[in-house]
Design a protein around this motif. Structure first.
Motif, PDB file in Angstrom:
ATOM      1  N   ASN A   1       0.996  -4.078   5.002  1.00 25.52           N
ATOM      2  CA  ASN A   1      -0.227  -4.217   5.779  1.00 25.52           C
ATOM      3  C   ASN A   1      -0.197  -5.352   6.776  1.00 25.52           C
ATOM      4  O   ASN A   1      -0.936  -5.353   7.744  1.00 25.52           O
TER       5      ASN A   1
ATOM      6  N   ARG B   1      -2.887   0.724  -4.217  1.00 22.25           N
ATOM      7  CA  ARG B   1      -2.645  -0.599  -3.657  1.00 22.25           C
ATOM      8  C   ARG B   1      -1.915  -1.446  -4.667  1.00 22.25           C
ATOM      9  O   ARG B   1      -1.961  -1.184  -5.881  1.00 22.25           O
TER      10      ARG B   1
ATOM     11  N   LEU C   1      -3.306  13.232   3.113  1.00 20.56           N
ATOM     12  CA  LEU C   1      -3.329  12.263   2.016  1.00 20.56           C
ATOM     13  C   LEU C   1      -3.886  12.912   0.759  1.00 20.56           C
ATOM     14  O   LEU C   1      -4.930  13.577   0.802  1.00 20.56           O
TER      15      LEU C   1
ATOM     16  N   TYR D   1       0.869  -1.180   0.000  1.00 20.22           N
ATOM     17  CA  TYR D   1       0.000   0.000   0.000  1.00 20.22           C
ATOM     18  C   TYR D   1       0.905   1.230   0.000  1.00 20.22           C
ATOM     19  O   TYR D   1       1.833   1.326   0.806  1.00 20.22           O
TER      20      TYR D   1
ATOM     21  N   TYR E   1       1.423  11.941   0.556  1.00 23.13           N
ATOM     22  CA  TYR E   1       0.936  12.998   1.430  1.00 23.13           C
ATOM     23  C   TYR E   1       1.505  14.337   0.970  1.00 23.13           C
ATOM     24  O   TYR E   1       2.644  14.417   0.501  1.00 23.13           O
TER      25      TYR E   1
ATOM     26  N   PHE F   1       5.369  13.763   0.372  1.00 28.68           N
ATOM     27  CA  PHE F   1       5.999  12.558   0.911  1.00 28.68           C
ATOM     28  C   PHE F   1       5.340  11.320   0.313  1.00 28.68           C
ATOM     29  O   PHE F   1       4.111  11.234   0.264  1.00 28.68           O
TER      30      PHE F   1
ATOM     31  N   ASP G   1      -3.588   7.504  -3.074  1.00 30.67           N
ATOM     32  CA  ASP G   1      -2.918   6.272  -2.650  1.00 30.67           C
ATOM     33  C   ASP G   1      -3.152   5.194  -3.695  1.00 30.67           C
ATOM     34  O   ASP G   1      -4.026   5.310  -4.557  1.00 30.67           O
TER      35      ASP G   1
ATOM     36  N   ASN H   1       2.147  -5.731   8.669  1.00 29.20           N
ATOM     37  CA  ASN H   1       2.961  -5.188   9.756  1.00 29.20           C
ATOM     38  C   ASN H   1       2.216  -4.048  10.427  1.00 29.20           C
ATOM     39  O   ASN H   1       2.763  -2.981  10.647  1.00 29.20           O
ATOM     40  N   ALA H   2       0.951  -4.285  10.703  1.00 30.67           N
ATOM     41  CA  ALA H   2       0.117  -3.310  11.413  1.00 30.67           C
ATOM     42  C   ALA H   2      -0.061  -2.018  10.637  1.00 30.67           C
ATOM     43  O   ALA H   2      -0.358  -0.989  11.223  1.00 30.67           O
ATOM     44  N   GLY H   3       0.148  -2.057   9.353  1.00 31.89           N
ATOM     45  CA  GLY H   3      -0.056  -0.864   8.562  1.00 31.89           C
ATOM     46  C   GLY H   3       0.974   0.214   8.795  1.00 31.89           C
ATOM     47  O   GLY H   3       0.743   1.383   8.491  1.00 31.89           O
ATOM     48  N   LYS H   4       2.128  -0.161   9.335  1.00 32.31           N
ATOM     49  CA  LYS H   4       3.165   0.832   9.600  1.00 32.31           C
ATOM     50  C   LYS H   4       3.754   1.327   8.294  1.00 32.31           C
ATOM     51  O   LYS H   4       4.113   0.543   7.423  1.00 32.31           O
ATOM     52  N   SER H   5       3.846   2.642   8.143  1.00 34.25           N
ATOM     53  CA  SER H   5       4.359   3.239   6.922  1.00 34.25           C
ATOM     54  C   SER H   5       5.792   3.702   7.094  1.00 34.25           C
ATOM     55  O   SER H   5       6.163   4.235   8.143  1.00 34.25           O
TER      56      SER H   5
ATOM     57  N   PHE I   1       8.331   6.350   5.355  1.00 31.33           N
ATOM     58  CA  PHE I   1       8.216   7.519   4.507  1.00 31.33           C
ATOM     59  C   PHE I   1       9.533   7.842   3.814  1.00 31.33           C
ATOM     60  O   PHE I   1      10.620   7.589   4.347  1.00 31.33           O
TER      61      PHE I   1
END
Lengths: 113, 114
Positions: free
Chosen positions: A95, A51, A46, A32, A36, A89, A49, A97-101, A103
């Motif tokens: 996803n 997928r 945002l 994902y 931003y 950014f 985005d 991984n807990a949705g951690k982004s 940057f």
């Protein structure tokens, strides 16, 4: 862990021209990819985005393309306007991984009137 | 305004003092993230909550940093014995539990260490 590189760090264009910002990521499992926009002193917002099951997405003057094989994605802004001036950014998100982004370091876009 | 809110917006303190920041996420969002952003850099992940459980902490987060989300709603980030290098913007973000959803950011707390 994931590593995201973003280029260029600064970009200056004339009003009406197009702007392209590119990002590469390292973890092929990332699926994902949000973009931003952050104006000075304000929160990242945002703008678009994509997928990993989609190659391209467009929303009016903004489009994003994704090449999973090459592990890069790009932001395209057409018909730029002075109000597009901001820091942009990219991020790569895993996803599972807990949705951690993770940057990129940002691109400062300046649109000259 | 039903967005993510953070308090305070600015914090100036002397080195060695403790500081605490608060984040109120969007009410229906289960996930809450803390990031740190310095000038010219993108947000760096610090920690993540799913409801009240802190599920991940970055190695960037020294033992001087602690975060809580006691009732699965608001969260606090505390920095003890602040150092010059802690000066940064601290951003909070929240998202729904469903994967592939964007994170919504707050305006951040700008911390300046004298």
């Amino acid at each position: 862990g994931e590593n995201v590189e973003q280029h260029p760090s600064t970009l200056s264009v004339q009003e009406g021209d197009s702007a392209v910002i590119k990002c590469t990521y390292s973890d092929s499992a990332s699926n994902y990819f949000p973009w931003y926009k952050q104006e000075l002193g304000k929160r990242p917002q945002l703008i678009i985005d994509i997928r990993s099951n989609v190659g391209e997405k467009k929303d009016q003057r903004i489009a994003v393309t994704l090449n999973k094989t090459a592990k890069h994605f790009s932001l395209h802004i057409t018909e730029t306007q002075p109000e597009d001036s901001a820091v942009y950014f990219c991020a790569a998100t895993l996803n599972t991984n807990a949705g951690k982004s993770t940057f990129g370091d940002g691109t400062t876009l300046t649109v000259k009137p | 305004d039903t967005g993510v809110s953070q308090d305070p917006r600015h914090k100036i303190t002397k080195r060695g003092q403790n500081v605490t920041f608060r984040c109120d996420p969007i009410s229906e969002h289960n996930r809450l993230y803390w990031y740190r952003q310095t000038l010219g850099q993108g947000p760096e992940f610090l920690t993540y909550f799913q409801n009240e459980a802190q599920l991940e902490k970055s190695r960037l987060l020294s033992d001087r940093f602690s975060a809580e989300r006691p009732k699965g709603s608001f969260s606090t980030l505390e920095i003890q014995r602040t150092e010059q290098g802690d000066s940064a913007m601290y951003l909070c973000a929240s998202s729904p539990l469903l994967d592939g959803q964007p994170q919504h950011f707050g305006d951040g707390t700008r911390l300046s260490i004298l």
